[in-house]
Design a protein around this motif. Structure first.
Motif, PDB file in Angstrom:
ATOM      1  N   ASP A  89       1.850 -17.118  -5.230  1.00  0.00           N
ATOM      2  CA  ASP A  89       2.136 -17.065  -6.658  1.00  0.00           C
ATOM      3  C   ASP A  89       2.185 -18.445  -7.294  1.00  0.00           C
ATOM      4  O   ASP A  89       2.089 -18.573  -8.508  1.00  0.00           O
ATOM      5  CB  ASP A  89       3.454 -16.335  -6.901  1.00  0.00           C
ATOM      6  CG  ASP A  89       3.315 -14.845  -6.688  1.00  0.00           C
ATOM      7  OD1 ASP A  89       4.341 -14.151  -6.745  1.00  0.00           O
ATOM      8  OD2 ASP A  89       2.182 -14.374  -6.464  1.00  0.00           O
ATOM      9  N   ARG A 111      -3.424 -17.867 -10.257  1.00  0.00           N
ATOM     10  CA  ARG A 111      -3.042 -16.604  -9.626  1.00  0.00           C
ATOM     11  C   ARG A 111      -3.191 -15.443 -10.614  1.00  0.00           C
ATOM     12  O   ARG A 111      -3.308 -15.636 -11.836  1.00  0.00           O
ATOM     13  CB  ARG A 111      -1.608 -16.677  -9.130  1.00  0.00           C
ATOM     14  CG  ARG A 111      -0.554 -16.711 -10.235  1.00  0.00           C
ATOM     15  CD  ARG A 111       0.838 -16.524  -9.653  1.00  0.00           C
ATOM     16  NE  ARG A 111       1.903 -16.616 -10.643  1.00  0.00           N
ATOM     17  CZ  ARG A 111       2.318 -15.599 -11.387  1.00  0.00           C
ATOM     18  NH1 ARG A 111       1.733 -14.408 -11.275  1.00  0.00           N
ATOM     19  NH2 ARG A 111       3.307 -15.751 -12.252  1.00  0.00           N
ATOM     20  N   ASP A 162       6.177 -11.727 -13.273  1.00  0.00           N
ATOM     21  CA  ASP A 162       6.796 -12.374 -12.119  1.00  0.00           C
ATOM     22  C   ASP A 162       6.151 -11.994 -10.797  1.00  0.00           C
ATOM     23  O   ASP A 162       6.034 -12.816  -9.894  1.00  0.00           O
ATOM     24  CB  ASP A 162       8.290 -12.046 -12.070  1.00  0.00           C
ATOM     25  CG  ASP A 162       9.041 -12.641 -13.245  1.00  0.00           C
ATOM     26  OD1 ASP A 162       8.565 -13.666 -13.774  1.00  0.00           O
ATOM     27  OD2 ASP A 162      10.075 -12.084 -13.639  1.00  0.00           O
ATOM     28  N   SER A 163       5.764 -10.762 -10.637  1.00  0.00           N
ATOM     29  CA  SER A 163       5.298 -10.328  -9.329  1.00  0.00           C
ATOM     30  C   SER A 163       4.067  -9.453  -9.478  1.00  0.00           C
ATOM     31  O   SER A 163       4.019  -8.552 -10.324  1.00  0.00           O
ATOM     32  CB  SER A 163       6.402  -9.545  -8.608  1.00  0.00           C
ATOM     33  OG  SER A 163       5.960  -9.106  -7.347  1.00  0.00           O
ATOM     34  N   VAL A 164       3.083  -9.744  -8.677  1.00  0.00           N
ATOM     35  CA  VAL A 164       1.859  -8.936  -8.682  1.00  0.00           C
ATOM     36  C   VAL A 164       1.561  -8.502  -7.251  1.00  0.00           C
ATOM     37  O   VAL A 164       1.936  -9.190  -6.285  1.00  0.00           O
ATOM     38  CB  VAL A 164       0.660  -9.726  -9.245  1.00  0.00           C
ATOM     39  CG1 VAL A 164       0.879 -10.074 -10.699  1.00  0.00           C
ATOM     40  CG2 VAL A 164       0.398 -10.979  -8.432  1.00  0.00           C
ATOM     41  N   LYS A 172      -0.273  -8.186  -3.792  1.00  0.00           N
ATOM     42  CA  LYS A 172      -1.103  -9.179  -3.133  1.00  0.00           C
ATOM     43  C   LYS A 172      -2.170  -8.563  -2.224  1.00  0.00           C
ATOM     44  O   LYS A 172      -3.331  -8.915  -2.288  1.00  0.00           O
ATOM     45  CB  LYS A 172      -0.230 -10.142  -2.319  1.00  0.00           C
ATOM     46  CG  LYS A 172       0.722 -10.990  -3.151  1.00  0.00           C
ATOM     47  CD  LYS A 172       1.470 -11.964  -2.249  1.00  0.00           C
ATOM     48  CE  LYS A 172       2.366 -12.892  -3.053  1.00  0.00           C
ATOM     49  NZ  LYS A 172       3.412 -12.150  -3.786  1.00  0.00           N
ATOM     50  N   GLU A 206      -1.924  -2.769  -1.499  1.00  0.00           N
ATOM     51  CA  GLU A 206      -0.991  -2.766  -2.634  1.00  0.00           C
ATOM     52  C   GLU A 206      -1.735  -2.689  -3.964  1.00  0.00           C
ATOM     53  O   GLU A 206      -1.345  -1.956  -4.882  1.00  0.00           O
ATOM     54  CB  GLU A 206      -0.143  -4.034  -2.623  1.00  0.00           C
ATOM     55  CG  GLU A 206       0.990  -4.061  -1.625  1.00  0.00           C
ATOM     56  CD  GLU A 206       1.801  -5.321  -1.804  1.00  0.00           C
ATOM     57  OE1 GLU A 206       2.960  -5.202  -2.233  1.00  0.00           O
ATOM     58  OE2 GLU A 206       1.269  -6.429  -1.533  1.00  0.00           O
TER      59      GLU A 206
END
Length: 824
Positions: free
Chosen positions: A272, A277, A298-300, A302, A306
């Motif tokens: 990240d 990214r 904040d979060s993806v 990977k 997923e």
């Protein structure tokens, strides 16, 4: 002048014997006497098949024609509503302030597998969805000064011809619309403050809504820092670039991202902390090239697993997809991770959100403030995958943004090559009803009316193209031609394995070729033998046998040999695996011989021309080899009436008869070849620039030949024709012309000039079409030519149509040559 001398039965206008044709003078071909206008041509009483003529001589005449030229008769095909209707890209839809709509999409089923990209065209429609004009390929009536940015060859008469950079697909420009330069699902992005259309990704090009493009072909690079990772060979940048212009001249960018992986599969995204990214909206300053982060999530996900689960399918969908802005400057961003449309102000402060599953595109109506979202859910990739695409209307953001209505616009298998399918949307709110244009990969363009709480279909472009396409519902792109000179039936292949025929030119509707077993006849190549049979390279694979069938207006019956009980002539021969056009050439003469250009095993570099006796065989070996090796730049095989063998190869002599302005052009040097002739049973080879032991090399420009040095495959090869006189009819896709030459190689006539589908010669077009008329035959990348006694048929590959051209003569049936005493 050129002449054509034949014995004709005037009672039914049939030609009994083609005696001689060619250009009179020092190099006149046999049996014409050189350097003489006084000619005596003997006739031995035989017909063209070598049989003694036994009919009445009462109606026989010697016909002499002189001074060939050509006249356009008809153009068949070139339907302007066929965009994205097969498994092809729809690369952007945008509307202008006058209500016109511009679409970039693939018009037919062809692509280059190694690039995963396709040829795109850009077309203009009015608010009602009526076709207006094509902007790319470029309008032929623009002056040279208005097309410099497209990259063209300037002709001496003030016209111009597109420069071909690659002949595999092909590629008719050297800017971003050339398929080798597509990156990150390049598309039409927006209309700039100058009123120009902007196409591209992190590099863009601008061209006028009339097709003009001045300046150079170099794209505008939007990013200089932070530096991008190199896309190849590590495939470290992927996704789809979505650009949104801001009022301050800067741009927002979503969709592209960095990952670690190989072979085009996202196995693990970069950490990240990497600037590029996934999950970011980037702010681009086109003046400085400096890029900063505008906002991020904040979060993806990977891993590939997923991403397939959380992003709704394709591994190369990004966490943040499409964007839009409204009249107040609010920014709407599709967030596939959090399943919402997030609304920001110009400082990236979140103002609110709309819950949406798998948002893909978003548009805001400038007149009403209503929000339109296109969602796309793609199943995990398995060669082809199911996609569900929905169009959802929301109330204006200032009214709470509640959902109003939903329409499923597609629930179908789409996509190819492991790529994430993409769809497009544009809202047209200029005058009258608000209409929403939706483009779905493989489903074409659909235009919906916003009725307030419902959508209704106004126009389905795919349905229009199916109903109005002169080439039929399958929309084949004509590529390889063969004509039955006795009946005038034209057989053509779509550069894949589908075979069609036109049997009635008073109602020229292509028919799908099928067998008497009521099965479709798939064939990569076709020819009509001098013995009255049809020969095909049958199958849907690059390895296939040659088989023979009857010639008929209906279904074709297999013609078996009594010694084998089968209609299969050859073992499986290979034309090199390719997603299209791998086949190299096929012909059969009246003496029972069949010539095939292919490889005995998969070898993209070298070919052979083998000749089989038409007697039936279960041999697993090649026939009598006439030429070996033949380089990958090759294609087209023909016998003449004496059994001499001709084929095309990518060699050129210094005397090649091409327009001088093309001789220094790179595309011409790469893609153009000549025709090689071997007499009797002579053998030899053609490799590099040499034709060993050849009787003659006809330096008539012939193309398109493709090979790796073009940045392409070996999947494309041209087809020429040889008539009973021995005249050659040779297509040249690079110059957009067809040459007619006699058997000594003298140029008799050359016709054709570049034109896109709006170029109609002397013919009319659609009611709303901006037709470009002219006296020439308009052609765009002619790949094949076939001739009967009076007509020439041309496969106009990039206009997706067939040109029928009549041979006319300054003098036809010259008086004084109608005597009855015609035998020697």
């Amino acid at each position: 002048t050129d002449v054509a001398v034949s014995i004709v039965n005037v009672a039914d206008s049939t030609v009994i014997r083609h005696l001689a044709a060619g250009y009179l003078g020092a190099t006149a071909p046999e049996p014409l006497t050189k350097n003489s206008l006084s000619q005596t041509i003997p006739w031995d009483g035989l017909d063209d098949a070598g049989r003694t003529y036994t009919g009445s001589e009462t109606n026989l005449r010697a016909r002499v024609r002189a001074g060939m030229s050509t006249q356009l008769v008809s153009l068949l095909g070139g339907n302007p509503y066929t965009l994205g209707t097969t498994e092809q890209f729809i690369s952007g839809i945008i509307s202008d302030a006058q209500g016109n709509v511009y679409v970039a999409a693939a018009p037919a089923k062809f692509w280059h597998e190694h690039y995963g990209q396709t040829f795109l065209t850009v077309r203009k429609y009015d608010k009602e969805g009526n076709y207006v004009k094509t902007l790319f390929p470029m309008p032929a009536n623009l002056p040279q000064s208005d097309v410099t940015g497209w990259s063209v060859v300037n002709n001496t008469d003030g016209s111009w011809t597109p420069k071909s950079t690659n002949t595999s697909l092909p590629m008719l420009t050297r800017n971003k619309l050339g398929y080798q330069y597509h990156k990150f699902n390049s598309k039409l992005q927006y209309i700039d403050n100058n009123g120009d259309l902007i196409f591209g990704d992190i590099e863009t090009m601008a061209f006028g809504r009339d097709g003009k493009m001045t300046g150079t072909t170099s794209p505008k690079k939007l990013i200089t820092s932070p530096a991008f990772a190199t896309p190849n060979p590590a495939y470290s940048m992927q996704g789809e670039a979505n650009l949104l212009p801001l009022k301050n001249g800067k741009l927002l960018l979503t969709g592209i991202f960095h990952f670690a992986g190989s072979g085009g599969t996202a196995t693990q995204l970069a950490p990240d902390t990497n600037f590029w990214r996934d999950g970011k909206v980037f702010l681009l300053d086109p003046t400085t090239g400096v890029t900063t982060t505008w906002t991020s999530i904040d979060s993806v996900p990977k891993t590939n697993t997923e991403r397939l689960a959380k992003l709704g399918g394709g591994a190369f969908y990004s966490a943040l997809q499409g964007m839009a802005s409204d009249s107040a400057g609010r920014i709407y961003v599709c967030d596939r991770v959090n399943q919402r449309i997030t609304v920001f102000d110009t400082t990236a402060r979140i103002l609110g959100s709309l819950p949406v599953n798998y948002p893909h595109r978003v548009e805001v109506c400038g007149r009403t403030g209503s929000i339109y979202v296109l969602t796309q859910l793609q199943a995990a990739w398995a060669g082809g995958c199911n996609n569900i695409v929905k169009l959802i209307k929301y109330a204006p953001f200032t009214s709470g943004g509640a959902p109003v209505c939903t329409l499923v616009v597609a629930n179908a298998t789409m996509g190819r090559s492991g790529r994430s399918a993409v769809s497009s949307i544009s809202v047209n709110d200029v005058g009258g009803d608000v209409t929403v244009w939706v483009g779905v990969w493989g489903q074409g363009i659909r235009m919906y009316r916003d009725n307030g709480t419902t959508f209704s279909l106004v126009k389905d472009m795919k349905a229009v193209s199916v109903a109005t396409n002169e080439l039929g519902a399958e929309n084949p792109t004509p590529d390889r031609f063969q004509v039955d000179r006795n009946s005038g039936t034209l057989y053509f292949n779509n550069s894949w394995y589908n075979l069609y025929k036109i049997t009635d030119w008073s109602n020229p509707v292509p028919k799908i070729c099928s067998t008497t077993a009521n099965k479709r006849l798939y064939a990569a190549d076709v020819t009509i033998g001098g013995n009255g049979n049809m020969y095909v390279v049958e199958g849907t694979d690059y390895n296939a046998p040659v088989k023979r069938y009857t010639i008929t207006t209906g279904r074709h019956a297999p013609v078996n040999w009594s010694n084998t009980g089968s209609n299969q002539l050859t073992p499986y021969v290979s034309s090199r695996f390719a997603p299209c056009s791998g086949s190299r050439g096929l012909d059969a003469d009246r003496n029972g011989r069949v010539a095939v250009m292919a490889v005995s095993k998969q070898d993209r570099g070298l070919y052979s021309v083998g000749v089989y006796a038409d007697s039936g065989s279960d041999s697993v070996s090649w026939g009598f080899i006439r030429a070996n090796p033949v380089s990958a730049l090759s294609g087209g095989v023909k016998f003449d009436s004496k059994g001499n063998l001709y084929f095309g190869a990518g060699i050129r002599q210094s005397t090649i008869m091409a327009p001088a302005q093309f001789l220094s052009d790179t595309g011409f040097k790469w893609g153009v070849g000549s025709i090689v002739r071997y007499d009797g049973n002579d053998t030899g080879s053609v490799n590099g620039t040499t034709a060993t032991n050849a009787t003659k090399v006809y330096d008539i420009p012939m193309s398109p030949f493709s090979a790796d040095r073009l940045g392409g495959c070996v999947c494309r090869s041209p087809r020429f024709d040889l008539d009973p006189y021995g005249r050659l009819f040779v297509p040249d896709a690079i110059t957009c012309q067809v040459s007619v030459a006699d058997n000594a190689g003298n140029m008799i006539h050359r016709f054709g000039k570049y034109g896109n589908i709006d170029s109609r010669g002397t013919l009319s077009g659609l009611p709303t079409q901006e037709v470009i008329n002219g006296s020439e035959v308009p052609l765009c990348f002619p790949t094949s030519a076939a001739a009967t006694e009076d007509y020439i048929y041309v496969a106009d590959f990039m206009n997706y149509r067939i040109a029928k051209v009549k041979m006319v003569y300054s003098a036809d049936n010259i008086p004084g040559f109608s005597g009855k005493e015609v035998k020697a």
